[in-house]
Design a protein around this motif. Structure first.
Motif, PDB file in Angstrom:
ATOM      1  N   LEU A 194       0.766  -1.293  -0.062  1.00  0.00           N
ATOM      2  CA  LEU A 194       0.145  -0.098   0.218  1.00  0.00           C
ATOM      3  C   LEU A 194       1.013   1.278  -0.065  1.00  0.00           C
ATOM      4  O   LEU A 194       0.545   2.284  -0.738  1.00  0.00           O
ATOM      5  N   THR A 195       2.023   1.335   0.914  1.00  0.00           N
ATOM      6  CA  THR A 195       2.920   2.297   0.865  1.00  0.00           C
ATOM      7  C   THR A 195       3.760   2.293  -0.450  1.00  0.00           C
ATOM      8  O   THR A 195       3.758   3.536  -1.068  1.00  0.00           O
ATOM      9  N   SER A 199       4.143  -6.299 -12.361  1.00  0.00           N
ATOM     10  CA  SER A 199       4.730  -4.894 -12.160  1.00  0.00           C
ATOM     11  C   SER A 199       3.995  -4.152 -11.101  1.00  0.00           C
ATOM     12  O   SER A 199       3.069  -4.413 -10.499  1.00  0.00           O
ATOM     13  N   LEU A 200       4.824  -3.252 -10.728  1.00  0.00           N
ATOM     14  CA  LEU A 200       4.254  -2.247  -9.497  1.00  0.00           C
ATOM     15  C   LEU A 200       2.872  -1.729  -9.752  1.00  0.00           C
ATOM     16  O   LEU A 200       1.836  -1.779  -9.073  1.00  0.00           O
ATOM     17  N   GLU A 201       2.653  -1.462 -10.866  1.00  0.00           N
ATOM     18  CA  GLU A 201       1.509  -0.727 -11.269  1.00  0.00           C
ATOM     19  C   GLU A 201       0.458  -1.839 -11.486  1.00  0.00           C
ATOM     20  O   GLU A 201      -0.876  -1.411 -11.237  1.00  0.00           O
ATOM     21  N   THR A 202       0.578  -2.896 -11.785  1.00  0.00           N
ATOM     22  CA  THR A 202      -0.405  -4.022 -11.946  1.00  0.00           C
ATOM     23  C   THR A 202      -0.624  -4.648 -10.472  1.00  0.00           C
ATOM     24  O   THR A 202      -2.009  -4.733 -10.072  1.00  0.00           O
ATOM     25  N   ILE A 203       0.357  -4.308  -9.598  1.00  0.00           N
ATOM     26  CA  ILE A 203      -0.026  -4.722  -8.041  1.00  0.00           C
ATOM     27  C   ILE A 203      -0.966  -3.553  -7.732  1.00  0.00           C
ATOM     28  O   ILE A 203      -1.708  -4.075  -7.032  1.00  0.00           O
ATOM     29  N   LYS A 204      -0.730  -2.638  -8.086  1.00  0.00           N
ATOM     30  CA  LYS A 204      -1.539  -1.251  -7.302  1.00  0.00           C
ATOM     31  C   LYS A 204      -2.954  -1.589  -7.783  1.00  0.00           C
ATOM     32  O   LYS A 204      -3.858  -0.977  -7.111  1.00  0.00           O
ATOM     33  N   ASN A 205      -3.328  -1.909  -9.142  1.00  0.00           N
ATOM     34  CA  ASN A 205      -4.450  -2.086  -9.578  1.00  0.00           C
ATOM     35  C   ASN A 205      -5.203  -3.250  -8.917  1.00  0.00           C
ATOM     36  O   ASN A 205      -6.467  -3.291  -8.624  1.00  0.00           O
TER      37      ASN A 205
END
Length: 176
Positions: A43-44, A77-83
Motif C-alpha cells: 500500500l505504501t 509490475s508495481l502498477e499491476t499490483i497497485k490495480n
C-alpha cells in the motif's frame, strides 16, 4: 509574541489540523497487525496508502502475508499490483455489522480501481453477499463465478469513516 513566532505557531496549528482531519492512517492501523505487513508495505510502495488516507469513507479489505506472497510471486509490475490492491479498497463503509445486515442479502460497491476511470466495463465493482451460515462473500462483478473470497474478521472499525477487514485469500488473481 513576535510576528515570526506567531506565524510559525499558526502554520504548525494548520498543519496539525490538516493531517488529522480524516482521523485515520492506514499504515499505522496495519502496523499493529504483523500478519498484514506485506499488504501494508505494498500500500505504501504503490502510494495507495496516501489515497486511502485522503478518503473520508472507505473500507480496506486486507489479505494476510501468505496471500500477498502468492501475488508478489507472479512477477507483476508495481502498477499491476497497485490495480489489484485498489480492488481491495471500497469507496464506502462496510463494518462487520453492515456486512451481515445487507438489505435483500446482497449489494454492489465500487472500488478505488473503478474510481480511477481506467477500469473497463464493470471491472472495479464488487458484489457483496450475506450468505447463509454467517459467511459474507465478495465476488467481482465481471467474474461472477469467483465466489471463494470471504470475510474473515474485522481488524478496525471507525464507523462511517474507515473499516479495515480481513478477507480470505480466495482466488487472488488479476480480477480480484
Amino acid at each position: 509574541m513576535h510576528p515570526p513566532a506567531a506565524i510559525s505557531l499558526l502554520f504548525l496549528l494548520l498543519l496539525t489540523i490538516t493531517t488529522t482531519t480524516n482521523g485515520h492512517n492506514i499504515t499505522r492501523i496495519l502496523q499493529k497487525n504483523p500478519e498484514f505487513s506485506t499488504f501494508n508495505h505494498y500500500l505504501t510502495l504503490t502510494h495507495l496508502a496516501g489515497e486511502i488516507n485522503r478518503r473520508q469513507t472507505i473500507t480496506v479489505c486486507a489479505v494476510d502475508n501468505a496471500a500477498m506472497s502468492d501475488l508478489t510471486a507472479k512477477g507483476l509490475s508495481l502498477e499491476t499490483i497497485k490495480n489489484v490492491l485498489s480492488l481491495h479498497v471500497f469507496a464506502d463503509y462496510y463494518g462487520a455489522k453492515k456486512l451481515h445486515e445487507i438489505t435483500k442479502g446482497s449489494t454492489s460497491t465500487a472500488t478505488m480501481y473503478q474510481a480511477t476511470g481506467e477500469a473497463p466495463g464493470t471491472t472495479g465493482f464488487v458484489h457483496i453477499t450475506d450468505a447463509k451460515g454467517g459467511k459474507v462473500r465478495f465476488t467481482p462483478e465481471d467474474n461472477p463465478s469467483q465466489t471463494d473470497v470471504v470475510f474473515v474478521k474485522s481488524v478496525l472499525e471507525m464507523p462511517y469513516n474507515i473499516s479495515v477487514i480481513q478477507i480470505s485469500q480466495g482466488n487472488f488473481d488479476l480480477v480480484w
